[in-house]
Design an enzyme around this catalytic site. Structure first.
Site, PDB file in Angstrom:
ATOM      1  N   LYS B  79     -46.525  45.212 143.505  1.00 17.04           N
ATOM      2  CA  LYS B  79     -45.375  45.850 142.848  1.00 17.04           C
ATOM      3  C   LYS B  79     -44.868  46.973 143.741  1.00 17.04           C
ATOM      4  O   LYS B  79     -45.667  47.719 144.320  1.00 17.04           O
ATOM      5  CB  LYS B  79     -45.821  46.396 141.497  1.00 17.04           C
ATOM      6  CG  LYS B  79     -44.691  46.923 140.620  1.00 17.04           C
ATOM      7  CD  LYS B  79     -45.244  47.396 139.277  1.00 17.04           C
ATOM      8  CE  LYS B  79     -44.144  47.773 138.310  1.00 17.04           C
ATOM      9  NZ  LYS B  79     -44.686  48.206 136.994  1.00 17.04           N
ATOM     10  N   SER B 154     -42.175  45.998 133.189  1.00 21.04           N
ATOM     11  CA  SER B 154     -41.466  46.270 134.413  1.00 21.04           C
ATOM     12  C   SER B 154     -41.997  45.508 135.629  1.00 21.04           C
ATOM     13  O   SER B 154     -41.283  45.399 136.630  1.00 21.04           O
ATOM     14  CB  SER B 154     -41.511  47.768 134.704  1.00 21.04           C
ATOM     15  OG  SER B 154     -42.831  48.184 134.978  1.00 21.04           O
ATOM     16  N   SER B 178     -46.321  46.817 130.902  1.00 17.45           N
ATOM     17  CA  SER B 178     -45.612  46.322 132.092  1.00 17.45           C
ATOM     18  C   SER B 178     -46.372  45.322 132.951  1.00 17.45           C
ATOM     19  O   SER B 178     -45.790  44.721 133.844  1.00 17.45           O
ATOM     20  CB  SER B 178     -45.183  47.495 132.970  1.00 17.45           C
ATOM     21  OG  SER B 178     -44.060  48.132 132.420  1.00 17.45           O
TER      22      SER B 178
END
Lengths: 95, 486
Positions: B79, B154, B178
């Site tokens: 990420k 996310s 997330s």
């Protein structure tokens, strides 16, 4: 709880966040709507309940104060938008 | 022909160890897959091709020398809020569009030490604020199961990259769901470890008392392998807990016979999609068939308060954490202002996207004089109540079983105009972060071809319990073997 224009500008100033004119009204409405959803918390009796700041039991984690190598200035300054030799360059703070 | 989308870590490891394939071949296959599907999926912010091929060459040398660890030579994406030295780390924000970190996050150091081949940095909601990856300042990511729908967020780029076979595994972060919500939406496995299990050093902070880094993988065994590699105390993160890290793969394959599982009714929320609820009930029945004792009527009465607690605490912490973006030391800086204060305000006005600004405003308000007690302190107290309800439940049950999300993945753009509905998509995952406990989302089936995730929650540092239940379920159903067709 309805946030008026003055309050939005006050919060934006605290957050050091510039605001476009159209955002002032938009944030006022959106934040007011979100705040309405927080009323639910008033239904929970928390009179004798201590607050939780973070969920694990660690508290005041100490370490020896040892001198260690830090990043070289060239690395620290590599992302600076404005630099002057080994300094970050900004507008004057005191005129 | 190597197909990275059908190859979990444990299988790739066996092929590498027995020298049936090389890491360079595997990495080239992943890069080819990225090239083929990335125009449709847009899971990545940066593809690190050169870096990856060099790392793969090193890994092959290591393997030739007889040092083939479980993650050596295996391609992964991270990420894009995990700092990677020398590799752009954007948080999918204009604020950090050109930011190149001078150091690695601890998890990145640990994975490099194991021989990770980093093939890319994954798209996300800006500063991890969102549930659909539509808040990326650059472009949304598309769900590999249906390109008209969101991958969740996310960590939506990380989930989509694994589901689309662009990467064998990924790391995401989870502040309110997330990792788990996008894992559920993309039919992969996503584990949020206990707060303090994994060092957060080098993860660009959103809400420091809620954030945790965790694995996003093709199956449960892979999640255990990655958790082994990233867990443990770190002197750079004083909130990381100095307790022993077990070998998480040891519990895999153990029976769940006799385990006590509770089903908290509040998680089957009003407005939950009935078809998704049926999938979850069927999954729970499967756990019962596997020998677990199910209590179908558990209550955690403060659950409906979790959304309010989260949307006070997370923005409050974010407003403090994001104060560091001032246009002085790194990141975007507004040119053309006449004073220091104007530079600061305009940098933040033009560097942050709308959701980030909204949360900074909300948090600043909740912490401001006159409102602190009513909002922030009150939320912290209700946080205690939510934790106590979990503690009480774990006196009786080994784990709690819930849906990961109330719905299947929604359409791109569908919820962008309705903030509260969008926030509600994390309603089943947020309580877990508030309590700091671990939870996993695993594939539980489909509704009209769209994935449904099952969430398993346990007490602090009981990741082994979670992995054991998740593995038993997965092995008896095989949902994890289904792959999106692209």
């Amino acid at each position: 709880m309805k946030l008026d224009r003055e309050e939005v500008l006050h919060i934006a100033a605290l957050a050091k966040l510039g605001m476009a004119e159209e955002d002032i009204a938009l944030f006022g409405t959106q934040l007011s709507n979100i705040l309405e959803n927080f009323d639910i918390l008033n239904k929970v009796d928390t009179v004798n309940v201590p607050p939780t700041a973070q969920p694990n039991s660690l508290c005041n984690v100490m370490r020896e104060d040892q001198v260690t190598r830090s990043l070289p200035p060239s690395d620290v300054l590599a992302n600076a938008p404005h630099r002057d030799g080994e300094f970050f360059r900004i507008h004057a703070v005191l005129e | 022909m190597i197909n990275p989308k059908q190859l979990p870590i444990h299988e790739a490891h066996n092929l590498l160890k027995s020298k049936q394939i090389s890491s360079v071949e595997l990495t080239k296959a992943a890069l080819a897959r990225i090239q083929a599907v990335e125009p449709k999926v847009r899971a990545l912010m940066t593809v690190t091709e050169e870096h990856a091929l060099l790392a793969a060459t090193h890994a092959d040398k290591r393997i030739a020398d007889g040092d083939c660890r479980p993650l050596t030579g295996i391609p992964a994406v991270m990420k894009d809020l995990l700092c990677t030295k020398g590799i752009r780390t954007t948080c999918s924000s204009k604020m950090l569009e050109n930011f190149v970190p001078p150091y690695n996050a601890t998890v990145i150091e640990k994975l490099y030490a194991e021989g990770m081949v980093l093939v890319g940095k994954a798209n996300m909601d800006e500063f991890a604020m969102g549930s659909s990856t539509e808040n990326s300042a650059f472009y949304p990511t598309y769900n590999p199961w249906d390109l008209g729908r969101v991958p969740g967020g996310s960590s939506g780029g990380a989930a989509a990259a694994v589901a689309a076979g662009e990467s064998i595994y990924a790391l995401g972060t989870d502040t309110g769901g997330s990792i788990r919500q996008p894992a559920g939406f993309c039919s992969i496995t996503g584990l949020k470890p206990t707060y303090g299990r994994v060092s957060r050093y080098g993860a660009i902070a959103f809400a420091s008392s809620l954030d945790q880094i965790g694995p996003m993988t093709q199956d449960v065994e892979d999640a255990a392998i990655v958790l082994n590699a990233i867990s443990g105390h770190d002197k750079h993160d004083p909130t990381s807990v100095p307790c022993e890290v077990p070998d998480y793969t040891k519990v895999l394959g153990k029976s769940i016979k006799g385990m006590k599982l509770g089903i908290p009714r509040e998680y089957f929320v009003d407005g939950m999609q009935p078809e998704a609820a049926s999938v979850i009930r069927a999954a729970i029945t499967k756990l019962e068939e596997l020998g677990a004792h199910i209590d179908w009527d558990v209550s955690l009465p403060s659950t409906p308060c979790a959304l309010a607690v989260y949307y006070i605490i997370a923005p409050s912490e974010a407003s403090a954490n994001l104060a560091r973006f001032d246009g002085v030391r790194y990141g975007f800086s507004y040119n053309g202002a006449v004073s220091m204060w104007e530079t600061l305000e305009k940098t933040r006005q033009f560097g942050f996207g709308p959701e980030v600004k909204r949360r900074i405003m909300l948090g600043t308000y909740a912490l401001s004089a006159g409102y602190y007690d009513a909002y922030y302190l009150k939320a912290q107290k209700v946080r205690t109540v939510i934790r106590q309800e979990f503690d009480n439940a774990f006196d009786k049950y080994d784990a709690l079983i819930t849906p990961t999300s109330p719905t299947v993945p929604f359409k791109i753009g569908e919820k962008m105009d309705d903030l509260m509905t969008l926030y509600l998509s994390d309603v089943c995952t947020m309580p877990v972060n508030i309590a700091g406990i671990p939870a996993i989302s695993i594939p539980a089936g489909f509704v009209d071809g769209l994935p449904v995730g099952l969430q398993i929650i346990a007490k602090s540092f009981a990741e082994e319990t979670i992995l054991r239940i998740a593995h038993a379920y997965e092995q008896s159903t095989g949902w994890q073997q289904r792959r999106a067709e692209l």
